[in-house]
Design a protein around this motif. Structure first.
Motif, PDB file in Angstrom:
ATOM      1  N   GLY A 215      31.612  -1.897   5.835  1.00 24.03           N
ATOM      2  CA  GLY A 215      32.983  -2.219   5.448  1.00 24.03           C
ATOM      3  C   GLY A 215      33.178  -3.718   5.273  1.00 24.03           C
ATOM      4  O   GLY A 215      32.235  -4.509   5.265  1.00 24.03           O
ATOM      5  N   GLU A 216      34.441  -4.110   5.104  1.00 30.94           N
ATOM      6  CA  GLU A 216      34.765  -5.518   4.907  1.00 30.94           C
ATOM      7  C   GLU A 216      34.438  -6.324   6.161  1.00 30.94           C
ATOM      8  O   GLU A 216      34.505  -5.819   7.279  1.00 30.94           O
ATOM      9  CB  GLU A 216      36.247  -5.671   4.559  1.00 30.94           C
ATOM     10  CG  GLU A 216      36.641  -5.013   3.243  1.00 30.94           C
ATOM     11  CD  GLU A 216      38.107  -5.211   2.931  1.00 30.94           C
ATOM     12  OE1 GLU A 216      38.791  -5.921   3.702  1.00 30.94           O
ATOM     13  OE2 GLU A 216      38.568  -4.655   1.912  1.00 30.94           O
ATOM     14  N   THR A 217      34.094  -7.594   5.957  1.00 27.94           N
ATOM     15  CA  THR A 217      33.744  -8.472   7.070  1.00 27.94           C
ATOM     16  C   THR A 217      34.858  -8.514   8.097  1.00 27.94           C
ATOM     17  O   THR A 217      36.031  -8.713   7.758  1.00 27.94           O
ATOM     18  CB  THR A 217      33.467  -9.899   6.570  1.00 27.94           C
ATOM     19  OG1 THR A 217      32.433  -9.851   5.580  1.00 27.94           O
ATOM     20  CG2 THR A 217      33.029 -10.798   7.716  1.00 27.94           C
ATOM     21  N   ASN A 218      34.481  -8.301   9.350  1.00 29.36           N
ATOM     22  CA  ASN A 218      35.472  -8.292  10.434  1.00 29.36           C
ATOM     23  C   ASN A 218      35.996  -9.700  10.676  1.00 29.36           C
ATOM     24  O   ASN A 218      35.262 -10.682  10.589  1.00 29.36           O
ATOM     25  CB  ASN A 218      34.813  -7.753  11.714  1.00 29.36           C
ATOM     26  CG  ASN A 218      35.830  -7.249  12.719  1.00 29.36           C
ATOM     27  OD1 ASN A 218      36.714  -7.977  13.141  1.00 29.36           O
ATOM     28  ND2 ASN A 218      35.694  -5.978  13.093  1.00 29.36           N
ATOM     29  N   ALA A 219      37.288  -9.772  10.956  1.00 32.30           N
ATOM     30  CA  ALA A 219      37.905 -11.079  11.214  1.00 32.30           C
ATOM     31  C   ALA A 219      37.333 -11.736  12.469  1.00 32.30           C
ATOM     32  O   ALA A 219      37.283 -12.969  12.574  1.00 32.30           O
ATOM     33  CB  ALA A 219      39.420 -10.922  11.345  1.00 32.30           C
TER      34      ALA A 219
ATOM     35  N   GLY B  36      32.473  -3.954   9.658  1.00 34.49           N
ATOM     36  CA  GLY B  36      32.217  -5.232   9.015  1.00 34.49           C
ATOM     37  C   GLY B  36      31.254  -6.136   9.749  1.00 34.49           C
ATOM     38  O   GLY B  36      31.211  -7.351   9.506  1.00 34.49           O
TER      39      GLY B  36
ATOM     40  N   GLN C 229      28.583   3.786   9.976  1.00 36.06           N
ATOM     41  CA  GLN C 229      29.429   3.259   8.908  1.00 36.06           C
ATOM     42  C   GLN C 229      30.677   2.580   9.464  1.00 36.06           C
ATOM     43  O   GLN C 229      31.040   1.469   9.062  1.00 36.06           O
ATOM     44  CB  GLN C 229      29.841   4.383   7.952  1.00 36.06           C
ATOM     45  CG  GLN C 229      28.717   4.901   7.079  1.00 36.06           C
ATOM     46  CD  GLN C 229      29.184   6.044   6.186  1.00 36.06           C
ATOM     47  OE1 GLN C 229      30.191   6.690   6.464  1.00 36.06           O
ATOM     48  NE2 GLN C 229      28.448   6.302   5.126  1.00 36.06           N
TER      49      GLN C 229
ATOM     50  N   SER D 157      27.656  -7.811   7.651  1.00 41.41           N
ATOM     51  CA  SER D 157      27.639  -9.044   6.877  1.00 41.41           C
ATOM     52  C   SER D 157      27.415 -10.282   7.747  1.00 41.41           C
ATOM     53  O   SER D 157      26.984 -11.323   7.258  1.00 41.41           O
ATOM     54  CB  SER D 157      28.959  -9.199   6.103  1.00 41.41           C
ATOM     55  OG  SER D 157      30.058  -9.184   6.998  1.00 41.41           O
ATOM     56  N   GLN D 158      27.703 -10.140   9.064  1.00 36.41           N
ATOM     57  CA  GLN D 158      27.542 -11.274   9.967  1.00 36.41           C
ATOM     58  C   GLN D 158      26.188 -11.277  10.663  1.00 36.41           C
ATOM     59  O   GLN D 158      25.686 -12.331  11.048  1.00 36.41           O
ATOM     60  CB  GLN D 158      28.652 -11.271  11.028  1.00 36.41           C
ATOM     61  CG  GLN D 158      30.058 -11.389  10.448  1.00 36.41           C
ATOM     62  CD  GLN D 158      31.095 -11.544  11.547  1.00 36.41           C
ATOM     63  OE1 GLN D 158      30.993 -12.436  12.388  1.00 36.41           O
ATOM     64  NE2 GLN D 158      32.084 -10.668  11.547  1.00 36.41           N
TER      65      GLN D 158
END
Length: 480
Positions: A426-430, A356, A421, A359-360
C-alpha cells in the motif's frame, strides 16, 4: 558423555544468569544457550556414529523411579529444536528492555531445561515432573512481563495454568494405574503391558486430556489466543515454538504405544477433532485485526494438522508430523518476531494501523515474505515437506481427511497473504519504519536459512527420526 550434560548445562546456566545481575543476564543466558546447542550437536554426532548417549540410574526405591533419559532419534531431534530455538529467542529479545532481567532470562533457561527433560525422560514419573516444571516459568514470564491490561492478563494466564495443570492430573492418575500393573514407571516396561481394551481406553483419554490441552486441539483450545496475545513475545515464542510440541511428541512417545488398541478404535474421532481445529483456526484467523492473535489462530490450524498426522498410526503420518513440528517451530518463532519488530517501531499490533512498510524497508519485507510463504508450505521450504507427508498419510487412511485437512493450505494462503498485504504493502506509511537492526537481521536470516536448507534437503532429519518411529510403530502393532 551423555544427554544429562545438556540438562546440567541449562540448569547451571539458569543459576548463573540469575546471579550475574540484570546488566549481564541476557549475554550470560545467550552464552549458556549456545553452549547447550553446541553440546547437542556434539552428542548428535556421537549418536549418529553408534555411540550410546542415554542415561539410566536408580533414583527412588519405593515407588521404583529411575533417572532414565532415552536418547533416540526422535528425542534428539526435539532436543535439537529446543536448544536451537532457545538462543534465537534470547537473541531476538536484545531489542527489548526487561525489568528484573536476571529473573526473566533465568526463567527462560529453566524452561528450556524442563522442556529438554520432558523430551528425554524415559521414566513416567520423571517425565511428569519435567512436564509440570515447564509450566512454572512460562506462567511467571507471561504474568509478570506480559502486555496489555494487568487484570485481563492475570485471568488469561491463570486460565492457562489451571487448564494445563488439571489435564496433567489425569495423566498422573494414568501413570499411577500403569505402575500398579507394571511395578515400574520405565517406558520400556510400560510398553510391554498387555492392557485390556477398557483399560486402554481409560489410559488413552487420560493422556489425551493432558496432550489436547497443551497442543491444543479443539475444544480444549480456549486458553491459547489470549495467552499468546498477552504474553511477551519471548513467552509466545517459547509456547508456540517449543512447548506445544511437548504434547505432540508425547502422543507419539507415550500415548499411542501404551494404548494402541484404543488409538486405533478412536482414530476417526481424534483425527476429526484435529481437522476441525484446522478449519476453525483458519476461519477465525481470517477475522483477526490483531497481528499476534492472527498468528495464534494460524498456529492452532497448523498444529491441528500435525496432530491428525500423529493419529494416522502410519510411518508417513508420524514422520510428516515430526518434520512439521520442527518446521512449524522455526516459522512461527520467525513470524512472532516479525510482529515484535513491527511493534517496536509502531507500538501497535493492529493490522489496520500498519501498511506501506515495504517502501521504507524492502529487506525486512523480503524476509517477512519468505516466512509467510514457508507458513503456507510453499515447495522448497521445510514446511512443505512435513505438510505434504502428513496429507499423504491422511489420504492413506481416508481421502476425505486429506481433502479437509488440505484446507489449511488454501485458507492459510488466503489469510497470510492478505495479512502481508495489509501490513507491508500500500501507500507509504506516515510513520517512519526504521530498517532492521543487525540483531534482528541475524535472527531472521538464521530462521530462513534453516527452513530453506531442510526444505531442499530434509534427508538428515528424516533419517534421524525414522528408526525411532519404526520402533514405536512396531510397539503399536505388537498385538496384531
Amino acid at each position: 558423555m551423555d544427554v544429562t550434560t545438556i540438562l546440567i548445562l541449562l540448569l547451571v546456566g539458569a543459576v548463573a544468569t540469575y546471579i550475574s545481575g540484570d546488566k549481564l543476564a541476557s549475554k550470560v543466558a545467550l552464552a549458556f544457550s549456545l553452549g547447550a546447542l553446541g553440546l547437542t550437536l556434539n552428542l548428535l554426532s556421537v549418536y549418529s556414529n553408534g555411540g550410546d548417549i542415554s542415561f539410566t540410574r536408580n533414583w527412588i526405591d519405593l515407588p521404583k523411579v529411575a533417572l532414565a533419559f532415552k536418547a533416540d532419534g526422535l528425542a534428539m531431534v526435539m532436543v535439537l529444536l529446543t536448544t536451537a530455538l532457545t538462543p534465537l529467542i534470547i537473541f531476538s529479545s536484545f531489542g527489548n528492555t526487561f525489568h528484573n532481567a536476571k529473573n526473566f532470562y533465568a526463567l527462560v533457561l529453566f524452561m528450556s531445561f524442563a522442556m529438554v527433560g520432558t523430551f528425554l525422560a524415559a521414566d513416567g514419573l520423571l517425565y511428569y515432573v519435567f512436564w509440570e516444571l515447564a509450566l512454572i516459568p512460562i506462567y511467571f514470564i507471561a504474568l509478570i512481563w506480559g502486555n496489555g491490561d494487568a487484570e485481563k492478563r492475570k485471568k488469561a494466564v491463570l486460565k492457562f495454568f489451571i487448564y494445563t495443570l488439571g489435564g496433567s492430573l489425569f495423566m498422573l492418575i494414568a501413570f499411577a494405574y500403569l505402575y500398579s500393573k507394571a511395578d515400574s514407571f520405565l517406558l520400556e516396561d510400560l510398553y510391554k503391558l498387555d492392557l485390556s481394551w477398557n483399560e486402554q481406553c481409560w489410559i488413552f483419554f487420560a493422556f489425551f486430556l493432558a496432550y489436547a490441552i497443551k497442543i491444543p486441539i479443539i475444544p480444549f483450545h480456549t486458553w491459547q489466543a489470549k495467552v499468546y496475545q498477552k504474553a511477551p513475545t519471548v513467552g509466545t515464542m517459547l509456547l508456540s515454538g517449543i512447548m506445544l510440541k511437548m504434547g505432540l511428541y508425547s502422543v507419539i512417545r507415550w500415548q499411542l504405544p501404551i494404548a494402541p488398541s484404543a488409538a486405533k478404535t478412536y482414530m476417526p474421532l481424534i483425527i476429526g477433532l484435529s481437522i476441525a481445529g484446522v478449519i476453525y483456526g483458519s476461519i477465525v484467523a481470517l477475522r483477526q485485526k490483531d497481528l499476534k492473535k492472527l498468528l495464534a489462530y494460524s498456529s492452532l490450524a497448523h498444529v491441528g494438522l500435525i496432530a491428525a498426522g500423529c493419529y494416522t498410526l502410519t510411518l508417513d503420518g508420524l514422520s510428516g508430523a515430526v518434520s512439521q513440528m520442527i518446521a512449524h517451530g522455526f516459522v512461527i518463532v520467525g513470524l512472532f518476531f516479525v510482529a515484535e519488530i513491527i511493534y517496536r517501531r509502531y507500538e501497535t499490533r493492529k493490522i489496520t494501523d500498519m501498511g506501506g512498510i515495504r517502501s521504507q524497508t524492502p529487506k525486512f519485507t523480503s524476509m517477512f515474505m519468505i516466512l509467510v510463504l514457508a507458513s503456507v508450505a510453499l515447495p522448497g521450504t521445510y514446511n512443505f515437506v512435513g505438510e505434504f507427508t502428513v496429507l499423504y498419510s491422511l489420504s492413506q487412511v481416508n481421502i476425505w481427511y486429506a481433502i479437509l485437512g488440505g484446507t489449511t493450505i488454501i485458507l492459510g494462503a488466503y489469510y497470510m497473504l492478505k495479512m502481508f498485504q495489509n501490513t507491508m504493502l500500500g501507500e507509504t506509511n506516515a510513520k517512519i519504519f526504521a530498517d532492521v537492526t543487525t540483531n534482528e537481521a541475524i535472527t531472521l536470516i538464521a530462521i530462513i536459512s534453516f527452513l530453506l536448507f531442510f526444505g531442499l534437503y530434509p534427508k538428515p532429519l528424516v533419517d534421524l527420526v525414522t528408526p525411532s518411529l519404526n520402533e514405536i510403530l512396531s510397539t503399536i502393532n505388537r498385538f496384531n
